[in-house]
Write an enzyme that holds these catalytic residues in place. Structure first.
Site, mmCIF file in Angstrom:
data_model
loop_
_atom_site.group_PDB
_atom_site.id
_atom_site.type_symbol
_atom_site.label_atom_id
_atom_site.label_comp_id
_atom_site.label_asym_id
_atom_site.label_seq_id
_atom_site.Cartn_x
_atom_site.Cartn_y
_atom_site.Cartn_z
ATOM 1 N N TYR A 22 -8.040 13.131 3.249
ATOM 2 C CA TYR A 22 -7.160 13.755 2.248
ATOM 3 C C TYR A 22 -7.729 15.027 1.612
ATOM 4 O O TYR A 22 -7.044 15.676 0.821
ATOM 5 C CB TYR A 22 -6.828 12.734 1.146
ATOM 6 N N HIS A 80 5.516 2.665 4.027
ATOM 7 C CA HIS A 80 5.528 1.828 5.221
ATOM 8 C C HIS A 80 6.228 0.482 5.047
ATOM 9 O O HIS A 80 6.486 -0.207 6.027
ATOM 10 C CB HIS A 80 4.084 1.632 5.708
ATOM 11 N N ASP A 87 15.807 1.914 -1.115
ATOM 12 C CA ASP A 87 17.136 1.741 -1.719
ATOM 13 C C ASP A 87 17.335 2.684 -2.899
ATOM 14 O O ASP A 87 18.429 3.216 -3.091
ATOM 15 C CB ASP A 87 17.339 0.288 -2.162
ATOM 16 N N HIS A 100 3.653 13.751 3.568
ATOM 17 C CA HIS A 100 2.387 13.046 3.778
ATOM 18 C C HIS A 100 1.295 14.069 4.030
ATOM 19 O O HIS A 100 1.454 14.938 4.892
ATOM 20 C CB HIS A 100 2.477 12.067 4.957
ATOM 21 N N ILE A 101 0.226 13.938 3.288
ATOM 22 C CA ILE A 101 -0.892 14.877 3.399
ATOM 23 C C ILE A 101 -1.528 14.753 4.779
ATOM 24 O O ILE A 101 -1.817 15.742 5.449
ATOM 25 C CB ILE A 101 -1.932 14.579 2.296
ATOM 26 N N SER A 102 -1.749 13.530 5.211
ATOM 27 C CA SER A 102 -2.387 13.293 6.512
ATOM 28 C C SER A 102 -1.318 13.159 7.594
ATOM 29 O O SER A 102 -0.139 12.934 7.304
ATOM 30 C CB SER A 102 -3.207 12.002 6.452
ATOM 31 N N ARG A 111 1.017 2.905 9.888
ATOM 32 C CA ARG A 111 1.417 4.150 9.218
ATOM 33 C C ARG A 111 2.455 4.928 10.021
ATOM 34 O O ARG A 111 2.971 5.943 9.567
ATOM 35 C CB ARG A 111 0.200 5.036 8.952
HETATM 36 C C1 DQA Z 1 -0.188 9.194 2.694
HETATM 37 C C2 DQA Z 1 -0.272 8.355 3.982
HETATM 38 C C3 DQA Z 1 -0.107 6.876 3.661
HETATM 39 O O1 DQA Z 1 -0.201 6.114 4.863
HETATM 40 C C4 DQA Z 1 -1.211 6.414 2.716
HETATM 41 O O2 DQA Z 1 -1.010 5.065 2.384
HETATM 42 C C5 DQA Z 1 -1.326 7.271 1.518
HETATM 43 C C6 DQA Z 1 -1.195 8.714 1.657
HETATM 44 C C7 DQA Z 1 -0.462 10.685 2.967
HETATM 45 O O3 DQA Z 1 -0.154 11.477 2.092
HETATM 46 O O4 DQA Z 1 -0.991 11.043 4.017
HETATM 47 O O5 DQA Z 1 -1.607 6.791 0.421
HETATM 48 O O6 DQA Z 1 1.111 9.084 2.161
#
Ligand code: DQA
Length: 143
Positions: A22, A80, A87, A100-102, A111
């Site tokens: 991250y 996930h 909802d 998503h950052i990653s 994921r």
């Molecule tokens: C995340 C990816 C998710 O799988 C993880 O649980 C996170 C960060 C991301 O920003 O990459 O907490 O949402």
């Protein structure tokens, strides 16, 4: 425009948690960067983070009443499996971008599934903190 950025569990731990995934920048840095961008472009931005599902859901419902025009959401691990969050997102007809950052698709299999993405307008994945800015650009650009 009136925009809302929502971050789910553990995102307040940016700069502390799994830096190889991250990055080194902390949550305060992310918020400052987004607030500066919004201000420079003349947008009103509210930022909210919660480690609790209900906190995020309450904020999404509040956005309906307060006239939020665009939501950027990183639901963290709730992505996930949280049908309740899904909802809530589906309940409001506000444009929403999931960030998503990653690159979740390069990571563990659990994921690879997002229960929230199908009720969002689109998704930005794996582009680091820049993903939030790209989502903001999309929401604020005239289409
Ligand atoms: C995340 C990816 C998710 O799988 C993880 O649980 C996170 C960060 C991301 O920003 O990459 O907490 O949402």
């Amino acid at each position: 425009m009136k925009l809302l950025v929502l971050n789910g569990p553990n995102l307040n731990f940016l700069g502390i948690r799994e830096k190889g995934i991250y990055g080194n920048q902390d949550y305060a840095y992310l918020i400052e960067r987004l607030q500066k961008k919004a201000e420079a472009e003349g947008h009103e931005l509210e930022v909210f983070q919660s480690n609790y599902e209900g906190g995020l859901i309450d904020k999404i419902q509040e956005a309906y009443y307060t006239g939020v025009e665009g939501i950027i959401i990183n639901p963290g691990a709730f992505t996930h499996y949280s049908y309740a969050l899904r909802d809530a997102l589906a309940s409001v007809e506000i444009p929403k971008i999931e960030v998503h950052i990653s690159n979740v698709h390069k990571r563990e299999e659990f994921r690879h599934v997002s229960v929230t993405a199908p009720v969002c307008t689109g998704q930005v994945v794996g582009l680091g903190l820049k993903g939030y800015e790209l989502a903001m650009d999309y929401l604020t650009e005239k289409k």
